[in-house]
Design a protein around this motif. Structure first.
Motif, short mmCIF file in Angstrom:
data_model
loop_
_atom_site.label_atom_id
_atom_site.label_comp_id
_atom_site.label_asym_id
_atom_site.label_seq_id
_atom_site.Cartn_x
_atom_site.Cartn_y
_atom_site.Cartn_z
N LEU A 92 4.81 13.15 -13.69
CA LEU A 92 5.09 13.91 -12.47
C LEU A 92 4.39 13.29 -11.26
CD1 LEU A 92 4.58 17.54 -13.91
CD2 LEU A 92 6.70 16.19 -13.79
N PHE A 93 5.14 13.17 -10.17
CA PHE A 93 4.63 12.68 -8.89
C PHE A 93 4.74 13.81 -7.88
CE2 PHE A 93 6.18 9.00 -11.16
CZ PHE A 93 5.20 8.04 -10.93
N GLY A 94 3.66 14.13 -7.22
CA GLY A 94 3.70 15.21 -6.23
C GLY A 94 4.06 14.67 -4.85
N HIS A 146 -2.55 5.18 2.26
CA HIS A 146 -3.19 4.25 1.31
C HIS A 146 -3.61 5.00 0.05
CE1 HIS A 146 -3.07 0.32 3.04
NE2 HIS A 146 -3.24 0.86 4.23
N CYS A 147 -3.79 4.22 -1.03
CA CYS A 147 -4.08 4.81 -2.33
C CYS A 147 -5.54 5.22 -2.48
CB CYS A 147 -3.69 3.83 -3.44
SG CYS A 147 -1.96 3.34 -3.34
N GLY A 148 -6.38 4.73 -1.54
CA GLY A 148 -7.77 5.11 -1.52
C GLY A 148 -8.14 5.56 -0.11
N TYR A 247 -5.87 -4.19 -2.91
CA TYR A 247 -6.14 -3.52 -4.20
C TYR A 247 -5.08 -3.77 -5.26
CZ TYR A 247 -3.99 0.33 -1.35
OH TYR A 247 -3.22 1.09 -0.52
N GLN A 248 -3.81 -3.86 -4.88
CA GLN A 248 -2.82 -4.23 -5.89
C GLN A 248 -2.84 -5.75 -6.07
OE1 GLN A 248 0.84 -2.42 -4.51
NE2 GLN A 248 0.09 -0.36 -4.98
N MET A 249 -2.38 -6.23 -7.21
CA MET A 249 -2.55 -7.64 -7.55
C MET A 249 -1.55 -8.57 -6.86
SD MET A 249 -3.43 -7.32 -11.58
CE MET A 249 -2.92 -9.00 -11.76
C1 PBG Z 1 1.44 5.24 -6.13
C2 PBG Z 1 2.59 4.72 -6.87
C3 PBG Z 1 3.59 3.85 -6.42
C4 PBG Z 1 4.49 3.74 -7.46
C5 PBG Z 1 4.02 4.52 -8.51
N1 PBG Z 1 2.83 5.11 -8.13
C6 PBG Z 1 3.83 3.21 -5.11
C7 PBG Z 1 2.92 2.21 -4.56
O1 PBG Z 1 2.00 1.72 -5.22
O2 PBG Z 1 3.13 1.90 -3.39
C8 PBG Z 1 5.75 2.93 -7.42
C9 PBG Z 1 6.80 3.37 -8.37
C10 PBG Z 1 8.15 2.88 -8.07
O3 PBG Z 1 8.38 2.04 -7.19
O4 PBG Z 1 9.05 3.36 -8.76
N2 PBG Z 1 0.43 4.37 -5.88
#
Ligand code: PBG
Length: 351
Positions: A92-94, A146-148, A247-249
């Motif tokens: 689940l994604f909110g 942002h994720c953080g 932060y992402q690779m």
């Molecule tokens: C949240 C997250 C993302 C996805 C899943 N969790 C987006 C992102 O990192 O920008 C992407 C999933 C998808 O594209 O289906 N960080």
């Protein structure tokens, strides 16, 4: 039927003594099925769902044809649909309105967040028949996307890794309290698996598992998801970093994937994820022998949207292309696949 003769006649006889003929085992559909070694099953899929607040909400997502955001009441029949197809797990994604977002992403760990309400309701409806997973990330709840969390530095605004951990852990804790079986951190902060494990254990949730997005690349294939979740980075001020590359690779790195996976395993992850899937099958295949943990691959939004667009343009037979692509993910080493195609493909008998 008239056969065309070769234009040029060979003045020698081919000296063929073929004892090895792989085509023998492709001679019929039954024969091919007999020797094939990769089969998709409904339980291989984790179905993703976007949850919003309100009642009676079904909001189609333009960038993801066939996918909608659901309010909790509308989500329940969808979970039932997944269960009836043999799917055993959902993630689940909110999604919350802009007005509920803030620099500290407080709404992420609200006990009455859409995800937490969905968890309680799903637990009531389905008991433990469905494995309930949740995405743990701040990007849909921060006002900057942002994720953080962000902090000022001599280099301008940067991600505050360690301060983010506390917020991610309390988000995960709120999901555990609402009944999640597994929390799935996708933020890519260093140390988040350890932080979440520590907090869950301390609060008595030793049984709640962690699926770590251990190997998550900064990818151009997340675009449609960001529309769905309203989570694009750099909204607002020009000072805010425009992408998630700190932060992402980096997609040019492969050894780092093995290191990220090892770290998360050491920090206590129960399952590991590689994301995206289709451009990263090599990474899945290389990671497979390194770990005995279940491996999950995320067939992400941009991959789904590409297939939908190609099918709509008549360039691909959607059923065949989807079957082939999803099978390739399993063949590369994934035990489980998150895909927006899960329900449609099973319902239409494509697999
Ligand atoms: C949240 C997250 C993302 C996805 C899943 N969790 C987006 C992102 O990192 O920008 C992407 C999933 C998808 O594209 O289906 N960080």
């Amino acid at each position: 039927m008239t056969l065309t003769q070769p234009k040029r006649k060979l003045n020698q006889k081919l000296d063929l003594k073929l004892s090895k003929r792989p085509r023998r085992l492709r001679s019929s559909e039954a024969m091919r099925e007999l020797v094939a070694d990769t089969f998709l099953q409904p339980k291989d899929f984790i179905a993703p769902f976007f949850v919003v607040s309100g009642k009676g909400e079904v909001q189609p997502i333009t960038a993801l044809p066939g996918v909608s955001r659901f309010s909790v009441d509308q989500l329940m029949p969808q979970l039932e649909r997944a269960l009836n197809l043999g799917i055993k797990s959902v993630v689940l994604f909110g999604v919350v309105p802009e007005g509920q977002k803030s620099a500290y992403a407080g709404a992420a760990s609200d006990a009455s967040s859409p995800v937490n309400r969905a968890l309680r309701e799903a637990r009531k409806h389905f008991g433990s028949d469905l494995v309930l997973m949740t995405d743990v990330c701040l990007c849909a709840y921060t006002d900057h996307g942002h994720c953080g969390l962000l902090k000022s530095s001599p280099k301008g605004l940067v991600i505050d890794n360690d301060a983010s951990l506390e917020h991610l852990a309390s988000m995960a804790l709120s999901h555990a309290e609402a009944g999640a079986d597994m929390v799935s951190p996708s933020d890519m902060m260093d140390g988040r698996v350890a932080a979440i494990r520590q907090v869950l254990d301390h609060e008595g949730f030793t049984e709640v598992a962690i699926l770590s997005y251990a190997v998550k690349y900064a990818s151009a294939f997340y675009g449609p998801f960001r529309e769905a979740a309203g989570s694009s980075p750099s909204k607002g001020s020009s000072e805010i970093p425009k992408d998630r590359k700190t932060y992402q690779m980096d997609f040019r790195s492969s050894l780092e994937a093995l290191r990220e996976a090892q770290l998360d395993e050491d920090e206590g992850a129960d399952m590991l994820m590689v994301k995206p899937a289709l451009s990263y099958l090599d990474i899945l295949a290389r990671l497979r022998p390194q770990t005995t943990l279940p491996l999950v691959a995320y067939n992400v939004s941009g991959e789904y949207a590409m297939f939908k667009a190609a099918a709509a343009a008549g360039a691909l037979d959607e059923a065949l292309a989807v079957q082939e692509a999803l099978t390739s993910i399993k063949r590369a080493g994934a035990n489980l696949i998150i895909s927006y195609y899960a329900l449609e493909a099973l319902e239409k008998g494509w697999l």
